[in-house]
Design a protein around this motif. Structure first.
Motif, PDB file in Angstrom:
ATOM      1  N   THR A  90       0.840  -1.186   0.000  1.00  0.00           N
ATOM      2  CA  THR A  90       0.000   0.000   0.000  1.00  0.00           C
ATOM      3  C   THR A  90       0.877   1.239   0.000  1.00  0.00           C
ATOM      4  OG1 THR A  90      -1.736  -1.143   1.211  1.00  0.00           O
ATOM      5  CG2 THR A  90      -1.776   1.266   1.256  1.00  0.00           C
ATOM      6  N   THR A 118      -4.452   1.545  -2.566  1.00  0.00           N
ATOM      7  CA  THR A 118      -3.941   0.183  -2.657  1.00  0.00           C
ATOM      8  C   THR A 118      -4.170  -0.354  -4.059  1.00  0.00           C
ATOM      9  OG1 THR A 118      -4.518  -0.187  -0.336  1.00  0.00           O
ATOM     10  CG2 THR A 118      -4.017  -2.131  -1.668  1.00  0.00           C
ATOM     11  N   ASN A 161      -4.763  -2.936  -7.051  1.00  0.00           N
ATOM     12  CA  ASN A 161      -5.595  -4.127  -7.003  1.00  0.00           C
ATOM     13  C   ASN A 161      -4.794  -5.373  -6.665  1.00  0.00           C
ATOM     14  OD1 ASN A 161      -7.004  -6.569  -8.631  1.00  0.00           O
ATOM     15  ND2 ASN A 161      -8.545  -5.106  -7.948  1.00  0.00           N
ATOM     16  N   LEU A 170      -4.593  -6.014  -2.889  1.00  0.00           N
ATOM     17  CA  LEU A 170      -5.795  -6.137  -2.071  1.00  0.00           C
ATOM     18  C   LEU A 170      -5.894  -7.539  -1.472  1.00  0.00           C
ATOM     19  CD1 LEU A 170      -8.448  -4.342  -4.317  1.00  0.00           C
ATOM     20  CD2 LEU A 170      -7.533  -3.504  -2.137  1.00  0.00           C
ATOM     21  N   ASP A 182     -12.545  -4.132  -3.501  1.00  0.00           N
ATOM     22  CA  ASP A 182     -12.016  -3.061  -2.664  1.00  0.00           C
ATOM     23  C   ASP A 182     -13.175  -2.444  -1.884  1.00  0.00           C
ATOM     24  OD1 ASP A 182     -10.810  -0.908  -1.499  1.00  0.00           O
ATOM     25  OD2 ASP A 182     -10.002  -0.055  -3.357  1.00  0.00           O
ATOM     26  N   GLU A 242     -13.399   0.196  -0.280  1.00  0.00           N
ATOM     27  CA  GLU A 242     -13.479   1.643  -0.453  1.00  0.00           C
ATOM     28  C   GLU A 242     -14.006   2.026  -1.831  1.00  0.00           C
ATOM     29  OE1 GLU A 242     -13.134   3.595   1.918  1.00  0.00           O
ATOM     30  OE2 GLU A 242     -12.146   2.326   3.413  1.00  0.00           O
ATOM     31  N   LYS A 259      -9.915   5.172 -10.190  1.00  0.00           N
ATOM     32  CA  LYS A 259     -10.576   5.520  -8.930  1.00  0.00           C
ATOM     33  C   LYS A 259     -10.957   6.988  -8.803  1.00  0.00           C
ATOM     34  CE  LYS A 259      -8.462   1.674  -6.458  1.00  0.00           C
ATOM     35  NZ  LYS A 259      -7.597   1.238  -5.330  1.00  0.00           N
TER      36      LYS A 259
END
Length: 745
Positions: free
Chosen positions: A259, A317, A319, A322, A327, A329, A532
């Motif tokens: 991360t 983070t 993919n 993860l 995810d 989030e 994102k």
């Protein structure tokens, strides 16, 4: 020749432009609004010539002919004004216009800087574009969504040469993220009948997409769709381009096992601002004339908002790092809002979702260890008129109505229960779920329906009418009590206004992507989920938003800004008004305005743009989707789904709620397993009211097959009918979906 005989310049001009005294008209040059130094030449009656002509005629005849000529001249002037004041052939006048250019800004520069830094630190700005100079950042923020070594940094019109040091410039972010690997996506021979599913966890590089698709840079929709097809591997077995196509690769994977964390703000923040941080000056301290918000235009009559309260930035983070495929989030939820009886419009939207997205419904059971994050479709139902207050049994009533609806009941099948979910919309509950406005929105309750400054006042009468014994029923077709649009003249504007607000509420509360109900999905959205940042798309030729597709992150700083700003501007969420919110605050980069080619490929053509090189199919108006012109009506059946704006992610057919997709088979044609709904819809078309129980008792064989001959079908099927029948045949297991997956019951 003596010089005295040479014609002067003015004499030549007068000779070319002189009007004889007997001319019936004369020229008048009218300035064009908004176009400097340009005039419109208009011919108007030359009354002096008319008087001369009239004097030569007998008096009765002269008066009569003069009156006729004046009438014709006035009619010509009216037609000229109409011609130049409207785009001839456009489908409709704009629904509403923004109320002027007054500023909507209520946040100080310090808060705008904090919003930018929060979104960047959370990984919501995976772009190489600069931060506007008006934000005032001089130290580049660290960007975990950009690779450590940036490539092909786009030039900025505000960025000075490296040798010049000045704080009043655009600011670039400093990439500290993972390496990007751009993918070459193709079907491997000999398995080229269907395109491959996108790689799970892949990300779309919006900078590359903008490079090939931006209308402001004179990019054609046709060329954009080709790049989207080839870069996404949708040209399976049909690639005719030769040579390297690295520049057309727009999908990448982030390679990382960790991360990326960004240090929190420290006491050095004051050094990143070109202006001092707000604080009271001690007596006699310095010069108090320097304004930290210089250059920003505050909303007239409003006070600056208190400092915006933001949670800690999220941790970006990749993919690959993860712990699970999904995810938390960034939930993969499609939202859609619907009011009124369930029709073929949300029906087709749901079918397109099942046909294109990686839902896994072709599997008997979803694998527990699947590496794929399964998307969901949440359809929000507003059970009554937009301004109505739901009754306590609204949720139970909603599901009862869905069971009885031939268009909705198929999606209650257990096969779809994990990917399609019906939700009850409650305006009060939803607005109370927004922390930024929950204590203040009721101040605007009577003027809650605000669209582009046009307010529809709604007052709920409670105890005031309890003692009255009036038996008068409300008009179900007035603008307040209308549920759904039944025609162009009976348009449910209240629900449209409510949906303008609902999309922002849903995305801010739950995350995900909102889709208007007149949207049809055309391909897997995997790489869009991987990007994102927040986005909507461009309003055709205008540099404004259309929020028919809206991506926002749950509980984001951008969302907090939008709700607080909207609260101070009458809770107006019309796309044009939202465009002003972000423009006034210099936050447009945080809500990316994607090209309409991705979601609305026909729009520019319908407004007379790019008709020299249109995409396939070529629509001159949105009605062509439902009533394909005869000269191009061979294309739908010849090309099928693959010939419909291939490369685009979705298609927006712009309302037409009252037009059936398939007039000759206007029922859910999903096979014997869902025959009850089909029987009910067929009976309704015949003017018969068949209950759910009676239809269930009928066997599929009782349907008169004699009516199902090919001769009874429409000869040239329209695009809307072809798409509907394509999706339905997948549910009937007569063909695979877009990616070659067969649904086995």
């Amino acid at each position: 020749m003596p010089s005295a005989t040479l014609p002067t310049h003015s004499a030549v001009y007068e000779k070319l432009h002189h009007k004889p005294q007997g001319s019936w008209t004369k020229q008048v040059f009218v300035p064009l609004p908004g176009v400097p130094n340009r005039h419109l030449r208009v011919l108007i009656p030359n009354f002096s010539s008319w008087r001369q002509y009239q004097s030569k005629l007998p008096k009765p005849m002269g008066r009569k002919r003069t009156l006729i000529l004046i009438c014709f001249a006035c009619l010509a002037m009216v037609m000229t004004v109409m011609l130049f004041s409207r785009n001839v052939g456009a489908p409709e006048w704009p629904e509403s216009w923004p109320p002027g250019d007054l500023s909507t800004l209520v946040f100080r520069r310090e808060d705008l800087q904090r919003i930018w830094k929060w979104e960047i630190a959370s990984g919501h700005y995976p772009s190489r574009h600069s931060i506007p100079k008006m934000i005032g950042l001089t130290t580049p923020p660290q960007n975990p969504a950009l690779p450590a070594k940036q490539r092909n940094l786009p030039p900025s019109r505000y960025r000075p040469p490296p040798s010049v040091a000045t704080p009043n410039t655009d600011t670039d972010t400093l990439g500290v993220g993972s390496k990007r690997v751009y993918l070459d996506i193709q079907s491997a021979p000999p398995n080229v009948a269907y395109p491959p599913r996108p790689v799970h966890g892949s990300v779309a590089d919006m900078d590359v997409i903008m490079k090939h698709c931006d209308f402001s840079e004179n990019k054609y929709v046709r060329d954009c769709l080709e790049v989207l097809r080839l870069g996404g591997g949708l040209d399976n077995g049909q690639r005719t381009r030769r040579g390297k196509m690295d520049d057309w690769k727009y999908i990448y994977m982030e390679q990382s096992n960790a991360t990326v964390e960004i240090p929190s703000e420290s006491s050095e923040d004051e050094e990143t601002y070109p202006y001092p941080v707000r604080r009271p000056l001690a007596p006699g301290e310095g010069d108090a004339t320097e304004d930290p918000d210089a250059g920003l235009s505050k909303k007239r009559g409003a006070e600056w908002e208190p400092q915006l309260v933001l949670a800690s930035p999220l941790k970006h983070t990749p993919n690959a790092a993860l712990p699970s495929p999904c995810d938390p989030e960034n939930p993969r939820i499609f939202h859609m809002f619907w009011t009124g009886p369930f029709t073929d419009k949300p029906y087709l939207a749901l079918l397109s979702f099942l046909y294109t997205q990686n839902t896994g419904i072709h599997l008997e059971e979803w694998p527990k260890n699947s590496p794929v994050c399964r998307p969901e479709f949440w359809l929000w139902i507003n059970p009554g008129p937009a301004a109505a207050i739901p009754n306590p049994n609204a949720l139970t009533d909603m599901f009862e109505q869905l069971k009885l609806s031939p268009w909705a009941s198929p999606f209650l099948h257990p096969r779809f229960k994990d990917v399609i979910k019906f939700k009850l919309w409650n305006t009060t509950e939803q607005l109370d779920g927004i922390p930024e406005i929950k204590n203040e929105w009721r101040i605007l309750q009577d003027s809650l329906f605000n669209s582009g400054g046009y307010v529809i006042s709604v007052k709920h009468e409670e105890e005031s009418s309890s003692n009255e014994t009036s038996t008068k029923k409300p008009d179900e077709d007035d603008i307040i009590n209308r549920t759904g649009s039944t025609s162009a003249s009976a348009y449910d504007r209240m629900s449209v206004i409510l949906s303008d607000m609902a999309r922002f509420v849903l995305c801010h509360r739950f995350g995900g992507i909102y889709l208007d109900a007149d949207t049809i999905l055309l391909r897997d959205w995997e790489e869009l989920w991987g990007w994102k940042g927040a986005f909507a798309y461009r309003w055709s030729r205008l540099e404004k938003y259309n929020t028919a597709v809206l991506r926002m992150n749950k509980g984001s700083a951008l969302g907090s800004f939008l709700f607080r700003t909207a609260l101070k501007n009458g809770l107006d969420f019309h796309p044009m008004t939202v465009s002003r919110y972000t423009a006034d605050a210099h936050l447009e980069g945080l809500l990316l305005r994607l090209p309409d080619a991705l979601f609305d490929s026909a729009w520019l053509n319908t407004e007379y743009y790019q008709r020299d090189r249109p995409p396939q199919p070529y629509f001159v108006e949105f009605a062509d989707f439902f009533d394909t012109p005869q000269q191009s009506s061979a294309a739908p059946q010849s090309l099928g789904f693959n010939g419909f704006f291939k490369g685009a992610y979705s298609y927006h057919f712009h309302n037409f709620w009252w037009k059936p997709f398939d007039p000759t088979r206007n029922w859910p044609d999903l096979g014997a397993r869902f025959g009850v709904g089909e029987r009910m819809a067929r009976s309704a078309l015949q003017g018969k009211n068949v209950s759910f129980g009676a239809a269930a008792a009928e066997e599929r064989k009782n349907i008169d097959e004699a009516e199902e001959t090919v001769e009874s079908d429409k000869r040239d099927l329209d695009w809307s009918a072809v798409l509907k029948r394509t999706f339905e045949s997948y549910i009937r297991s007569e063909r695979p979906n877009l990616y070659g997956e067969w649904l086995q019951w």
